[in-house]
Design an enzyme around this catalytic site. Structure first.
Site, PDB file in Angstrom:
ATOM      1  N   GLU A 131      35.081  32.797  40.891  1.00 42.72           N
ATOM      2  CA  GLU A 131      36.062  33.797  41.245  1.00 42.72           C
ATOM      3  C   GLU A 131      37.314  33.312  41.832  1.00 42.72           C
ATOM      4  OE1 GLU A 131      35.490  36.824  41.329  1.00 42.72           O
ATOM      5  OE2 GLU A 131      33.319  36.597  40.292  1.00 42.72           O
ATOM      6  N   CYS A 138      43.030  36.066  48.258  1.00 44.51           N
ATOM      7  CA  CYS A 138      43.137  36.218  46.801  1.00 44.51           C
ATOM      8  C   CYS A 138      43.439  37.736  46.570  1.00 44.51           C
ATOM      9  CB  CYS A 138      41.859  36.075  46.203  1.00 44.51           C
ATOM     10  SG  CYS A 138      40.400  36.675  46.944  1.00 44.51           S
TER      11      CYS A 138
END
Ligand code: NAD
Length: 523
Positions: free
Chosen positions: A291, A325
């Site tokens: 990720e 993020c």
């Protein structure tokens, strides 16, 4: 099966209430008295092991302060952790899913009881303000509660559907896969660290957890909670160390069965490459879950409610200084409302209070010197690529204390292909991009190589439906901020270079750490 109520996400603490603020400040005092200055050794096979060298955590808001330290694992330690974890796996894999899940639930109860301490520790170690820290600890608790429950659905022979066939019994079993390494970032050092180890563990695997170098204390704090909850020795090995050393050793090792990684695109792609190479004696193809970063855009069109859009932009851009993020780093505004939206956005952002996490400022210092330098470099690039509308300085101090302070910074009329509009900066630096119209805005949104979060502020139903299908993002939000995914409610993970879309906090996340076996018996 567990006899527990159905999953409900934790609610957040309301810091507009004076008594909640007072409780937080009391927790800060307690943490300063009891945890600041603490040293966390490695934990291998349940035994605390110290190392010759250590890793220090620096308070980003006051760099003269060393918050505490962890041991710094060597490759020998990593090897011992791997050997011990495989030994522990032999018995852990035989525990029933509900017995394993009970440990997560106990850990959740322990973390709930120490919620404000965990928050306060992150305010000091990585500079989170009260709400940011609280939302994160709530997420960590949610991961434990949610994964404990989802583990049940993989339990027993026949857990997945197969078609009946005359004269035979056929079924599918979910099996744990072995020992893996969980490598996590500093920006959600409690929730991501804990979620990435709890999921494989509840599925019956053993984990070597390698936290980020900047946030070892909070990792040590939650590791202790997992062990206090009753995890048998060796199931969770605590291995703080340098990524390029122990991280590299473990990701390339023949005995590593899976790697779950959250971090930057560069490191993630490197891991993907080295993990693909089969080592002598290696018996499997490593499972790699990645990720990675984002360059997340939010579109505002001419039908949008401007107040809603501006609030979403400010929250999504500057929460935890843009060090998420999921942070909104590109604001894409349709020309006819550009001046109005951008004017209000700059005005609201200009009112954000810069200061320390402990003082509950809106924008605090960025995490470390490397980030500080990198963000400064991008601000310089931005000044050559676009129009500076707000900020643009990196004072490096606040209130007489040295710290990694960067002003909230907004660039306007940024070309869609500019470096500041394409590359992840990971700080409070926003590119505003002008679009001719809706179609152009959607094109711009899809021009990056990332695809993590995205958003649209619009009242046009057809456009929202078009974006639902065509906006390339793993997590898409309409008419709200694009950060703050809640476990079980908004399963999280990105497309394209943002990752393998594993959907942490989603109904099938645990399946990443299992293999299926079909067994047939002819009568
Ligand atoms: P990073 O990639 O620098 O480090 C992440 C981890 O990888 C650390 O523990 C580090 O020690 C380790 N590491 C470094 N080199 C390694 C190597 N060669 N082998 C093995 N491990 C190695 O990232 P960071 O600065 O800690 O975190 C910020 C990044 O994480 C941003 O790009 C952000 O977008 C991303 N992120 C993504 C998500 C998501 O869910 N997609 C969530 C949070 C953060």
């Amino acid at each position: 099966m567990l006899k527990i109520q159905e999953y409900r996400p934790e609610s957040f603490i309301d810091f507009t209430q004076a008594d909640n603020v007072a409780a937080y400040q009391a927790a800060l005092k307690k943490v300063r008295a009891e945890l600041v200055g603490k040293h966390y050794p490695l934990i291998i096979d349940g035994v605390r092991v110290d190392t010759a060298e250590k890793l220090e955590s620096i308070n980003p808001c006051d760099t003269s302060e060393i918050v505490g330290s962890t041991a710094k694992a060597t490759v020998d330690d990593a090897q011992k952790a791997l050997d011990g974890a495989w030994k522990a796996f032999e018995s852990w894999k035989k525990w029933t899913p509900d017995a394993r899940a009970r440990i997560l639930l106990k850990a959740s109860a322990l973390l709930k009881a120490r919620r404000l301490e965990a928050c306060a520790l992150m305010s000091i170690e990585v500079g989170k303000n009260y709400a940011e820290a609280d939302v994160e600890v709530a997420e960590a608790i949610d991961f434990l509660e949610y994964y404990a429950r989802t583990a049940m659905k993989y339990s027993g022979f026949g857990a997945a559907d197969t078609t009946w066939y005359e004269g035979e019994e056929n079924g599918l079993m979910f099996m744990p896969i072995g020992v893996g390494v969980s490598i996590s970032p500093w920006n959600f050092p409690c929730a991501i660290y804990l979620g990435m180890l709890a999921a494989p563990i509840v599925a019956g695997n053993c984990v070597i957890a390698k936290p980020a170098e900047d946030s070892g204390l909070i990792a040590g704090f939650v590791t202790d909670i997992m062990l206090e909850a009753g995890l048998p020795a060796g199931v969770l090995q605590f291995l703080p160390g340098v990524g390029e050393e122990v991280g590299e050793y473990l990701t390339t090792h023949a005995k590593t069965r899976f790697i779950t990684f959250t971090g930057s695109r560069g490191v993630g792609l490197h891991i993907n490459e080295v993990a693909a190479k089969v080592q002598p004696t290696q018996k499997w193809i490593k499972k790699v879950i990645l990720e990675l970063g984002g360059k997340d855009g939010m579109i505002v069109d001419e039908t949008a409610d401007i107040e809603t859009a501006v609030t979403a932009a400010v929250q999504g851009a500057f929460g935890f200084n843009g060090q998420k993020c999921s942070a909104m780093s590109r604001l894409i505004v349709v020309d006819s409302v550009y001046e109005e939206v951008v004017g209000q956005f700059v005005e609201r952002a200009g009112k954000l209070r810069v200061g320390t996490g402990e003082d509950n400022a809106n924008v605090t210092a960025v995490v470390n010197e490397e980030s500080f330098e990198k963000i400064g470099k991008y601000i310089g690039i931005g000044k050559g690529e676009a129009k500076l509308l707000l900020g643009g300085e990196t004072p490096g101090e606040h209130g007489g204390k040295r710290g990694y302070y960067v002003q909230p910074t907004i660039f306007g009329d940024v070309p869609a292909d500019a470096r500041i509009a394409q590359e992840e900066i990971f700080g409070p630096v926003i590119s505003v991009i002008r679009a001719r119209d809706w179609d152009h805005a959607l094109d711009i949104a899809n021009t990056t190589e990332y695809g993590l979060t995205g958003g649209v502020c619009s009242r046009d139903r057809a456009r929202l439906e078009q974006a639902r299908h065509e906006f390339e993002a793993g997590n898409l939000y309409f008419n709200r901020k694009i950060t703050g995914a809640i476990v079980g409610v908004q399963p999280f993970g990105g497309y394209n270079m943002s990752g393998t879309d594993s959907k942490a906090g989603g109904p099938d996340y645990l399946a990443n750490f299992m293999q299926l076996k079909t067994v047939t018996e002819r009568w």
